[in-house]
Design a protein around this motif. Structure first.
Motif, short mmCIF file in Angstrom:
data_model
loop_
_atom_site.label_atom_id
_atom_site.label_comp_id
_atom_site.label_asym_id
_atom_site.label_seq_id
_atom_site.Cartn_x
_atom_site.Cartn_y
_atom_site.Cartn_z
N GLN A 1 0.83 -1.21 0.00
CA GLN A 1 0.00 0.00 0.00
C GLN A 1 0.86 1.26 0.00
N VAL B 1 3.89 1.60 -1.20
CA VAL B 1 4.51 1.74 -2.52
C VAL B 1 3.49 2.23 -3.53
N ALA B 2 2.29 1.63 -3.51
CA ALA B 2 1.24 2.01 -4.46
C ALA B 2 0.83 3.47 -4.29
N ALA B 3 0.86 3.95 -3.06
CA ALA B 3 0.47 5.34 -2.78
C ALA B 3 1.59 6.32 -3.06
N GLY B 4 2.78 5.82 -3.40
CA GLY B 4 3.92 6.69 -3.68
C GLY B 4 4.55 7.29 -2.44
N LEU B 5 4.25 6.73 -1.27
CA LEU B 5 4.78 7.27 -0.02
C LEU B 5 6.16 6.73 0.30
N ASN C 1 9.50 4.01 -1.47
CA ASN C 1 9.90 3.08 -2.52
C ASN C 1 9.88 1.67 -1.92
N GLU C 2 10.06 0.66 -2.78
CA GLU C 2 9.91 -0.72 -2.33
C GLU C 2 10.92 -1.08 -1.25
#
Length: 253
Positions: A138, A140-144, A146-147
């Motif tokens: 979540q 990573v998907a939100a751009g908050l 990196n992996e």
């Protein structure tokens, strides 16, 4: 669960279901057993009837969730009791499944157990076929984050989707693929992929003869996780995948 069935035209279908109990839940082993058995049963019934494999996978995950929900009911009571009462520390697990049939690969999942694709010749790129229902994913998907940052956080493996009476609204994920070359599908818990997280790492660990010797290859993968520390239970199933030479594609839901 690993099993096989036949489609109405007689062509074979091979099934693998892997579930992982949620450690903070009560009786997670029972949840995993109930979910894998229910999903397998639905697929073995639906595929010979001619149900499309992706639809059959969706139905299988719904049935698995219902089987786990029932475990939250105290003896002698039904699922009609108050949801809040049923949800207290309810049995719970993740699920990931794969069906190989007629040049088609179908994947379904809820949670953070994964499926990977590794081509036999290793000339094509390996791939992760699932997307975790987890805190890290979540972020990573939100751009908050990196992996690397997300998975280094202590909250990384907190799951946001699971099967159980205390889960949020069930959202089974399914995807279908038509790979352009033969390969192997790795279906596993995070007890394995913690030690081979990227598709490239999984491909490196997987023996070159995995398609011909899937059981031995599965044993090698389990050994790799144990050698790395084995801090979680390790479950893996391998499905060899032979396809006719036609184009690749995918459909997700």
């Amino acid at each position: 669960a690993v099993s096989s069935a036949a489609l109405p035209d007689g062509s074979p279908a091979v099934i693998a279901i892997v579930c992982d109990g949620v450690s903070s839940a009560t009786r997670p082993d029972e949840a995993s057993a109930a979910a894998s058995a229910a999903a397998n049963e639905v697929l073995l019934a639906a595929l010979p009837r001619g149900t499309h494999p992706q639809q059959a996978m969706h139905e299988a995950i719904v049935a698995a969730a219902e089987a786990v929900n029932v475990l939250a009911d105290p003896p002698g009571q039904s699922g009609d009791q108050e949801p809040a009462h049923r949800a207290q520390n309810a049995p719970a697990c993740t699920i990931v499944g794969a069906v190989v049939v007629s040049g088609l690969l179908v994947i379904g999942w809820v949670g953070d157990s994964r499926a990977y694709w590794v081509p036999d010749d290793r000339t094509g790129p390996p791939a992760r076929l699932t997307e975790d229902d987890s805190w890290a994913a979540q972020m990573v998907a939100a751009g908050l984050m990196n992996e690397a940052e997300a998975y280094a956080d202590e909250r990384a493996h907190a799951i946001t989707g699971w099967l159980g009476a205390d889960s949020y609204e069930l959202e089974p994920h399914t995807a279908s693929f038509k790979p352009e070359r033969p390969g192997v599908v790795v279906v596993c818990t995070d007890g394995l992929w913690n030690y081979a997280e990227s598709p490239q790492e999984m491909a490196r660990v997987l023996p070159p003869d995995a398609a011909g010797r899937p059981l031995r290859a599965a044993q090698v993968l389990v050994g790799h996780a144990l050698d790395g520390g084995g801090h979680d239970n390790v479950t893996v199933a391998l499905l060899p995948f032979a396809v006719p030479r036609h184009g690749a594609g995918s459909d997700r839901a």
